[in-house]
Design an enzyme around this catalytic site. Structure first.
Site, PDB file in Angstrom:
ATOM      1  N   SER A   9      10.750 -11.213 -43.439  1.00  0.00           N
ATOM      2  CA  SER A   9       9.770 -10.405 -44.176  1.00  0.00           C
ATOM      3  C   SER A   9      10.352  -9.970 -45.517  1.00  0.00           C
ATOM      4  CB  SER A   9       9.389  -9.162 -43.368  1.00  0.00           C
ATOM      5  OG  SER A   9       8.884  -9.546 -42.117  1.00  0.00           O
ATOM      6  N   LYS A  15      16.395  -4.369 -42.798  1.00  0.00           N
ATOM      7  CA  LYS A  15      15.952  -3.011 -42.422  1.00  0.00           C
ATOM      8  C   LYS A  15      16.355  -2.731 -41.001  1.00  0.00           C
ATOM      9  CE  LYS A  15      12.290  -4.295 -39.643  1.00  0.00           C
ATOM     10  NZ  LYS A  15      12.257  -4.153 -38.188  1.00  0.00           N
ATOM     11  N   ASP A  21       5.676  -6.588 -41.436  1.00  0.00           N
ATOM     12  CA  ASP A  21       6.859  -5.906 -41.989  1.00  0.00           C
ATOM     13  C   ASP A  21       7.047  -6.136 -43.479  1.00  0.00           C
ATOM     14  OD1 ASP A  21       7.651  -4.714 -39.658  1.00  0.00           O
ATOM     15  OD2 ASP A  21       9.156  -6.222 -39.137  1.00  0.00           O
TER      16      ASP A  21
END
Ligand code: C5P
Length: 304
Positions: A109, A18, A142
């Site tokens: 994560s 991300k 996260d």
């Protein structure tokens, strides 16, 4: 987002990286965490995890360095689901690591989220994605965002995910230095910053710019943690930092992701992204050219 591929003997999950397109820190909480507002986008740089049923636990890692042993979020996630669902037996897990750790890409994560999804399938636990996201919040702030759509607004300490019905056609050049940033230390350095940062633009203002030219997004790419990361590297030569290198190479819309140390630049075309990445690589910085994911979660059956 977390696509699974199942065969009779294994489940495979691709775990995306991300970037925080924007990140505002709203306040420090009594529990020591910080309430955030952030627009997060999942991008096309993936770790791959392969799960097989077994009587004992075994994790093998290939590629980028990962924290081993019980500190590894993959094993923590596996044991959490195992204990929550009362599963008998264990699993062998192969982790192919491509997302550089400690750079703000949420790789650990994402791997944890993929582990919950993959083992939920492998063991037939039948937990909903919402249940898995709630479990994931115990593993790290996260983790829940990887259960959302490719672009989402993240609030609270990270556990409140609001889908953003948004698409964007930008290409991104990810660029990261040869060191990571310890998240807890970055937030602690943020708490020591002298003044309260300006709250305009808000983290969510970027959502109105996603359909426009990358250059016009520039004033909206805010990350409140960037000044804190600079304070953690007091002697560093600013002209040699990744932001400066991206901007000198022509990056017109550059921001830091998460708590650093990586940055990204938005471009309108893939050709522009590739040219920029090449120039940045020549300056000695690692890069990847990616897009924001478009495809919603889906399941594919592989031939066994
Ligand atoms: O949740 P996670 O383990 O990823 O967080 C690592 C550290 O980052 C926390 O211990 C905390 O110091 C800091 N943090 C924070 N506020 C957040 C997320 C993380 O202060 N929203």
């Amino acid at each position: 987002m977390l696509e699974t591929t199942s065969s009779s003997r294994s489940v495979t999950v691709d775990a995306p990286a991300k970037v925080n397109l924007t990140l505002r820190v709203l306040r420090r909480r009594a529990d020591g965490y910080h309430d955030l507002e952030s627009v997060v986008a999942a991008v096309s740089l993936f770790d791959t995890l392969i799960f097989q049923p077994a009587d004992d636990w075994h994790l093998t890692c290939h590629g980028e360095e990962v924290p081993g042993g019980d500190d590894n979020l993959v094993l923590k996630a596996a044991r959490l689901l195992h204990d929550t669902c009362g599963v008998r037996g264990a699993a062998h897990i192969r982790l192919e690591k491509r997302i550089p750790p400690g750079r703000g890409f949420g790789g650990g994560s994402s791997d944890a989220a993929a582990t919950l999804v993959g083992l939920n399938d492998l063991w037939g636990c039948r937990r909903s994605r919402e249940d898995l996201a709630a479990l994931g919040a115990h593993l790290g702030s996260d983790v829940p965002l990887f259960f959302g759509p490719p672009i989402s607004i993240v609030r609270g300490r990270g556990e409140r995910i609001e889908p953003a019905a948004a698409r964007c056609s930008w290409h991104l050049v990810l660029a990261w230095p040869d060191f990571g940033m310890p998240t807890a230390q970055v937030y602690a350095a943020y708490d020591r910053l002298p003044s309260v940062p300006n709250r305009r633009p808000a983290a969510t203002d970027i959502l109105d710019r996603l359909a426009g030219p990358a250059r016009e997004a520039r004033p909206f790419l805010v990350n409140d943690l960037e000044a804190a990361t600079r304070n953690l590297r007091p002697g560093a030569d600013a002209s040699k930092e990744v932001r400066a290198i991206l901007e000198r190479a022509g990056g017109a819309a550059v921001a830091m992701t998460g708590s650093g140390s990586a940055y990204f630049a938005l471009t309108d075309t893939e050709a522009e992204a590739r040219r920029l990445a090449e120039a940045v690589r020549r300056a000695g910085v690692e890069t990847a050219v990616v897009k924001v994911l478009e495809v919603p979660n889906s399941r594919k059956e592989a031939p066994s």
